[in-house]
Write a protein that holds these residues in place. Structure first.
Motif, short mmCIF file in Angstrom:
data_model
loop_
_atom_site.label_atom_id
_atom_site.label_comp_id
_atom_site.label_asym_id
_atom_site.label_seq_id
_atom_site.Cartn_x
_atom_site.Cartn_y
_atom_site.Cartn_z
N VAL A 127 0.84 -1.21 0.00
CA VAL A 127 0.00 0.00 0.00
C VAL A 127 0.87 1.25 0.00
O VAL A 127 1.86 1.33 0.72
CB VAL A 127 -0.89 0.07 1.26
N VAL A 128 0.46 2.21 -0.80
CA VAL A 128 1.10 3.52 -0.82
C VAL A 128 0.03 4.57 -0.56
O VAL A 128 -0.96 4.64 -1.30
CB VAL A 128 1.76 3.76 -2.21
N TRP B 288 -2.81 0.28 -4.23
CA TRP B 288 -2.32 -1.05 -3.90
C TRP B 288 -1.53 -1.56 -5.10
O TRP B 288 -2.01 -1.48 -6.24
CB TRP B 288 -3.47 -2.01 -3.58
N VAL B 289 -0.33 -2.05 -4.83
CA VAL B 289 0.54 -2.53 -5.91
C VAL B 289 0.88 -3.99 -5.63
O VAL B 289 1.40 -4.32 -4.56
CB VAL B 289 1.84 -1.70 -5.97
N PHE C 40 -7.88 3.96 -3.91
CA PHE C 40 -8.89 4.52 -2.99
C PHE C 40 -8.72 6.03 -3.01
O PHE C 40 -7.60 6.54 -3.04
CB PHE C 40 -8.62 3.99 -1.58
N LEU C 41 -9.84 6.75 -3.00
CA LEU C 41 -9.75 8.22 -2.95
C LEU C 41 -10.89 8.79 -2.11
O LEU C 41 -12.06 8.42 -2.31
CB LEU C 41 -9.81 8.79 -4.37
N VAL D 124 4.39 -0.44 -11.84
CA VAL D 124 4.92 0.49 -10.85
C VAL D 124 6.24 -0.08 -10.37
O VAL D 124 6.27 -1.15 -9.77
CB VAL D 124 3.95 0.65 -9.66
N GLU D 125 7.34 0.61 -10.69
CA GLU D 125 8.64 0.08 -10.30
C GLU D 125 9.09 0.61 -8.95
O GLU D 125 9.72 -0.08 -8.17
CB GLU D 125 9.69 0.44 -11.36
N ASP D 126 8.72 1.86 -8.67
CA ASP D 126 9.27 2.54 -7.51
C ASP D 126 8.12 3.06 -6.62
O ASP D 126 7.45 4.03 -6.98
CB ASP D 126 10.15 3.69 -8.02
N LEU D 127 7.92 2.41 -5.48
CA LEU D 127 6.80 2.79 -4.61
C LEU D 127 6.98 4.20 -4.05
O LEU D 127 6.01 4.95 -3.89
CB LEU D 127 6.64 1.79 -3.46
#
Ligand code: FDA
Ligand code: NAD
Length: 426
Positions: free
Chosen positions: A362-363, A377-378, A387-388, A409-412
């Motif tokens: 999660v970010v 979520w990645v 989510f917003l 997505v490579e870089d969280l």
């Protein structure tokens, strides 16, 4: 003796209403379609029952929220069904179904036969008795699934204004009802077993924002424990809620939202079941080719999950119903249902939307002090969920689109830095 129809929809909730509209758009003849529902009113937008219906000022009342207003479509009033030659058999429970003979038997003893059946029986609220607690039938204990429940809750709130409301359960019903009870000037305490509210979806950080907001409105939280018993007076009213941690809370109204169970028992032993629901393929067709299932009761293949799941949300009910009707009318010459899960809620002045799956890393991003914020979520290097809270129409559309595209997505840390901007530029 009985009646015969080409198409029968069993159940008269959200999915039934959206299926009926789709049938008429695709062209059916008068007398071909019948809807059988236990409820005494034609299909309506169930989500209204925990929101507009519970407002103290200018509450929503039927016929204003019959389907399909929730998706900015026509409002299907009783007259609409009549004009379209659709037989509405309401206030009628189906007692048994024989999928081999293609017949249903109603509580009034009528046999209704079909060529194609759509099961849209939804779900029922889980009862406290199923967890070993007695007293669900007390005068001031309320569940919330249908119009009758909502009317009871309105009456209870009116007769105990200013009193203590105990909300059992920290899920959707718990959160939305707690907000409505506060708006109706009740002192609200929420009790649930998890460490934070909305445990099935929210991260601790997201939950903490809503809990603080609720506390600012006067709501108290008792977490990590469950109800063990009620104190019930001789007038059949609960006076206190006793918890397993040994504490006791005085109560004037108790609202219970501890989950649901799909209404599938009529089909046990007749259709293949999976994950608590009726298993269907990407055309919403069950293990019997003349029987389709939609809405809360259907377990269907969901691409983003990579497996079949049952969803308990209105958007899924609406879209799965339309897809089933399309498949039926096009003799199954349709694409597989490609559904992006979409959940939402509106509480107090807040409003959030979620798309996809809440699995993986999660970010979080945005302003958690009361502005617009969210989370991604990645999983396995791909964006799978978003989510917003507090977004604009365009921002919600952007997170929906980004989630559907499943970008890499490579870089969280970079994703966190870009925040909402990531979805807006995908
Ligand atoms: P639904 O439950 O709507 O309808 C089932 C119908 O079948 C009922 O009419 C029932 O009486 C009938 N039936 C069952 N067995 C029968 C039998 N044997 N004979 C005859 N009739 C029978 N979702 C969301 O995404 N956002 C939201 O804000 C909300 N809010 C919300 C509030 C409240 C109070 C509830 C209870 C639920 C929500 N939901 C929601 C969930 C959403 O309403 C739900 O997913 C849909 O109503 C599911 O639609 P179905 O048609 O599958 O079942
Ligand atoms: P839920 O699954 O969202 O939440 C159930 C909650 O019950 C859990 O979070 C847990 O806190 C609690 N719980 C479980 N066992 C318990 C126990 N023994 N004692 C006390 N608490 C216990 O279910 P719900 O809130 O009852 O909602 C019912 C249905 O209505 C769901 O299908 C939901 O999706 C739907 N609904 C959706 C919305 C929405 O999407 N905005 C709004 C209202 C209702």
């Amino acid at each position: 003796m009985g009646r015969a129809f080409v198409y029968v929809i069993l159940g008269g909730g959200v999915a039934a209403g959206y299926a009926a509209l789709e049938f008429t758009k695709r062209g059916i003849s008068h007398g071909e379609l019948c809807i059988i529902s236990e409820e005494s009113v034609p299909p309506y937008e169930r989500p209204a029952l925990s929101k507009g219906f519970l407002l103290p000022e200018a509450p929503a009342r039927l016929p204003s929220f019959h389907t399909c207003v929730g998706a900015n479509e026509e409002r299907l009033t009783p007259e609409w069904y009549k004009e379209h030659g659709i037989e509405l058999v309401i206030g009628t429970q189906v007692k048994s179904v024989d999928v081999r003979r293609k017949t249903l038997l109603t509580g009034s003893g009528e046999t209704i036969s079909y060529k194609v059946l759509i099961i849209a029986t939804g779900a029922r609220a889980l009862k406290l008795e199923e967890f070993g607690v007695k007293g669900s039938d007390s005068e001031n204990v309320c569940y919330l699934r249908d119009l009758a429940d909502a009317n009871r809750l309105v009456d209870l709130m009116e007769s105990s204004s200013g009193g203590n409301a105990i909300v059992i359960g920290g899920g959707y019903i718990g959160m939305e009802c707690a907000a409505s009870l506060v708006i109706n000037r009740m002192n609200v305490t929420m009790v649930f077993p998890e460490e934070h509210c909305m445990a099935r979806l929210f991260t601790p950080k997201i939950a903490s924002f809503y809990e603080e907001f609720y506390k600012s409105k006067g709501v108290k939280f008792v977490k990590g424990t469950i109800l063990s018993s009620f104190d019930i007076a001789s007038n059949r009213k609960v006076t206190a809620v006793n918890l397993r941690d040994g504490s006791s809370l005085p109560a004037d109204v108790v609202v219970v939202g501890i989950g649901i169970r799909p209404n599938k028992s009529l089909f046990e032993g007749q259709l293949t079941l999976e994950k608590g629901g009726i298993k269907v393929n990407g055309k919403m067709q069950s293990s019997n080719s003349s029987v389709y299932a939609v809405g809360d009761v259907a377990t269907f293949p969901v691409k983003v999950f990579g497996e079949s799941r049952r969803l308990e949300h209105v958007d899924s009910a609406r879209k799965s119903a339309r897809h089933a009707v399309t498949a039926i009318m096009e003799r199954n010459q349709v694409d597989e249902f490609d559904y992006l899960p979409f959940f939402y809620s509106r509480i107090f002045t807040l409003s959030w939307q979620f798309y996809g799956d809440n699995a993986g890393d999660v970010v979080h991003f945005g302003d958690f002090s009361g502005g617009t914020f969210g989370a991604y979520w990645v999983r396995k290097g791909q964006l799978v969920g978003s989510f917003l809270e507090g977004g604009t129409k365009e921002e919600y559309e952007a997170i929906a689109k980004a989630t559907r595209l499943k970008p890499e997505v490579e870089d969280l840390a970079e994703l966190e830095r870009q925040g909402l901007g990531f979805a807006l530029t995908v």
